[in-house]
Every structure is written in structure tokens, then in C-alpha cells.
Scaffold this active site. Sequence first.
Site, short mmCIF file in Angstrom:
data_model
loop_
_atom_site.label_atom_id
_atom_site.label_comp_id
_atom_site.label_asym_id
_atom_site.label_seq_id
_atom_site.Cartn_x
_atom_site.Cartn_y
_atom_site.Cartn_z
N ASN A 1 0.87 -1.18 0.00
CA ASN A 1 0.00 0.00 0.00
C ASN A 1 0.90 1.23 0.00
O ASN A 1 1.48 1.57 1.03
CB ASN A 1 -0.89 -0.05 1.27
CG ASN A 1 -1.71 1.22 1.44
OD1 ASN A 1 -1.80 2.05 0.54
ND2 ASN A 1 -2.31 1.37 2.62
N TRP A 2 1.01 1.85 -1.16
CA TRP A 2 1.95 2.97 -1.29
C TRP A 2 1.42 4.24 -0.60
O TRP A 2 2.16 5.20 -0.44
CB TRP A 2 2.22 3.29 -2.76
CG TRP A 2 2.96 2.21 -3.50
CD1 TRP A 2 3.36 1.01 -3.02
CD2 TRP A 2 3.40 2.26 -4.87
NE1 TRP A 2 4.02 0.28 -3.99
CE2 TRP A 2 4.05 1.03 -5.14
CE3 TRP A 2 3.30 3.19 -5.90
CZ2 TRP A 2 4.60 0.74 -6.39
CZ3 TRP A 2 3.84 2.90 -7.15
CH2 TRP A 2 4.49 1.69 -7.39
N LYS A 3 0.16 4.24 -0.26
CA LYS A 3 -0.49 5.44 0.32
C LYS A 3 -0.22 6.65 -0.60
O LYS A 3 -0.12 6.47 -1.81
CB LYS A 3 0.00 5.68 1.75
CG LYS A 3 -0.16 4.42 2.61
CD LYS A 3 -0.03 4.65 4.07
CE LYS A 3 -0.20 3.32 4.80
NZ LYS A 3 -0.20 3.45 6.25
N HIS B 1 -9.69 1.29 4.90
CA HIS B 1 -8.41 1.47 5.59
C HIS B 1 -8.62 2.44 6.75
O HIS B 1 -9.40 3.40 6.63
CB HIS B 1 -7.37 2.01 4.61
CG HIS B 1 -5.99 2.00 5.19
ND1 HIS B 1 -5.58 2.95 6.08
CD2 HIS B 1 -4.96 1.14 5.04
CE1 HIS B 1 -4.33 2.67 6.46
NE2 HIS B 1 -3.94 1.58 5.84
N GLU C 1 -7.00 4.84 7.82
CA GLU C 1 -6.77 6.25 7.50
C GLU C 1 -7.99 6.86 6.81
O GLU C 1 -8.30 8.03 7.00
CB GLU C 1 -5.50 6.38 6.64
CG GLU C 1 -4.25 6.19 7.49
CD GLU C 1 -3.06 5.60 6.76
OE1 GLU C 1 -3.02 5.61 5.51
OE2 GLU C 1 -2.14 5.10 7.45
N GLU D 1 -5.73 -4.93 10.50
CA GLU D 1 -4.72 -3.89 10.72
C GLU D 1 -5.02 -3.14 12.02
O GLU D 1 -5.84 -2.21 12.03
CB GLU D 1 -4.74 -2.89 9.57
CG GLU D 1 -4.31 -3.46 8.25
CD GLU D 1 -3.71 -2.38 7.35
OE1 GLU D 1 -2.57 -2.53 6.95
OE2 GLU D 1 -4.39 -1.38 7.10
N GLY E 1 2.11 2.26 10.79
CA GLY E 1 3.09 3.34 10.66
C GLY E 1 3.79 3.71 11.96
O GLY E 1 4.44 4.75 12.04
N SER F 1 3.05 -2.08 10.36
CA SER F 1 4.49 -2.13 10.60
C SER F 1 5.14 -3.47 10.26
O SER F 1 6.07 -3.92 10.93
CB SER F 1 4.82 -1.73 12.04
OG SER F 1 4.40 -0.40 12.29
N GLY G 1 2.72 -1.14 4.30
CA GLY G 1 2.74 0.28 3.97
C GLY G 1 4.16 0.75 3.73
O GLY G 1 4.74 0.52 2.65
N GLY G 2 4.75 1.36 4.74
CA GLY G 2 6.08 1.97 4.63
C GLY G 2 7.12 1.10 3.94
O GLY G 2 7.83 1.56 3.04
P1 PGA Z 1 2.59 0.34 7.66
O1 PGA Z 1 1.17 0.55 6.99
O2 PGA Z 1 3.15 -0.95 7.12
O3 PGA Z 1 3.39 1.54 7.26
O4 PGA Z 1 2.38 0.26 9.13
C1 PGA Z 1 0.29 -0.51 6.77
C2 PGA Z 1 -0.99 -0.01 6.19
O5 PGA Z 1 -1.46 1.07 6.59
O6 PGA Z 1 -1.58 -0.64 5.30
#
Ligand code: PGA
Length: 252
Positions: free
Chosen positions: A9-11, A95, A97, A167, A173, A212, A233-234
Site C-alpha cells: 500500500n503505497w499510500k 483502511h 486512514e 490492521e 506506521g 508495521s 505500507g512503509g
Molecule cells: P505500515 O502501513 O506498514 O506503514 O504500518 C500498513 C498499512 O497502513 O496498510
Amino acid sequence: MRETLIIGNWKMNGNLAENEKLLNTISILNDSSESIKVVVCPPSIYIAQVSQQLLKSKIKYGAQNVSAHKNGAYTGEVSTSMLHDFGCSYVLLGHSERRSFNYESDEQIADKFSAAVQAEIIPVLCVGETLTQRQCEETFLVIEKQISKVVEQVGIKAFEHAVIAYEPVWAIGTGETASPEQAQAVHTKIRRQLAELDENIAINIQIIYGGSVNENNANSLFSQPDIDGALVGGASLKGDNFMKICNASEKP
Ligand code: PGA
């Protein structure tokens, strides 16, 4: 046997040059493996670029969100048929966010889920508890509700071609991952919830973990029987690290 699924997930990250470099690094993923599936979800505006660059790759791609509406006066939105036009196979829904910054409700998420299923795009339903909810021992309750709201609206059969991503909000994050045991406990619970409605779907659905995930903790997470992959994500923005996570998921 459930196939392992790793979704990047590149966000809201990347640009044309960085995406090209990242895709060049990871494009060989999946070439030699039949047991894992790798997916990247770039910001919508880069889906065309990704679709071009992955033409010869086995990596799939998807979107981070979609509208529940077919078309019309919805400024700023993108429809399932538009995603379909560009070959998207997956879409992330709910998600945390989007739930917090865009105030998406379970009902809206269910509408999007339904639109995705109709367009034959695989919905990845994200669920998870906040830290306070975990501390109040409400984890299972919160997740059960997030899932049942969608099931009530779309029906259990719509989960036949869907993915659930657990999640925990406190792990996204933050560098703090749920322990493999904590994640496994939630994944088991989710599978049990679904089994009460349809055993086949419960056995076959991929339940992936996100929050994470990195190249160091991936292996221990993937060793749990009900963790079928990861939503990353990251660490999905760094080609080498993402490759290591994908390689860690290879079952011997
Ligand atoms: P993260 O994000 O790996 O940076 O914690 C995961 C996500 O939000 O899908």
C-alpha cells in the site's frame, strides 16, 4: 491451501521517477513462485503508469479506494469501471486512514464493497481496533462489528472473492507490530465469525495482517497458520525490503 498474498500500500507516496525505479526493482517478484501473489496499490493517478510497467510482470495492482457510485456528479471520485479499464484486480476498502480522515462509515464501506464485487474487483476489507479499544479489551467486539456490518449489507456470498486485512490501528506506521500470537488470535476469531455463516468461505478466504510489517518480523507473522500474507505500507516503498518480505512468505 490458501495462496499467500502480499499487498504493497503505497499510500500518498511516490512520483513518476520513484515509481519507475521501485517497479524495476520488484517486477521480477512472482516470476518464479506460484505460491504467493504480489499486489501493489499506488495512488490512483499512477495506476496507468503501473499498469504499463507491469505489463510483462506477474505482479497485480489495485487501488487504495473507490467510489460506490457508478458515475455522475461525484467530484474527485473514481469508479470501479474506471479501475477495471486500467486492469485493477484489487481495491483496499475501509483502511483506518480513510475511516478516520475521511469519516468513512461501515455502511459506506459496505456500499463500496458491493460495487467492487459487481465489477469483479477483489475488495480488501481492512478492519482493526485502536489502542484504547485494545486496552479496554474490545478488540474482538470492534472487529466483529466492522465485519458483520458489511456482511449484513452485502451477504456472506460476496466474501467468496474477497480478502480481509486485519490492521490494528496502533500498529500502522508506528513501528509497533502486533505479536504473531496477537495477530493469530484475531485472525482465528475472524475465521470463526465467518464459519458461522459459511464454512467454505471461512476456510478459503485470505486474511492478511498489516501494521508495521517489515523484513525482520514478516517471517514470524507468516509462520502463523491463519496469517495468509501482509498489507505492507512503509516497507513497500523500498524495493529491497519489499522483496525480502515477499521472499519471507515463501512456504518451504
Ligand atoms: P505500515 O502501513 O506498514 O506503514 O504500518 C500498513 C498499512 O497502513 O496498510
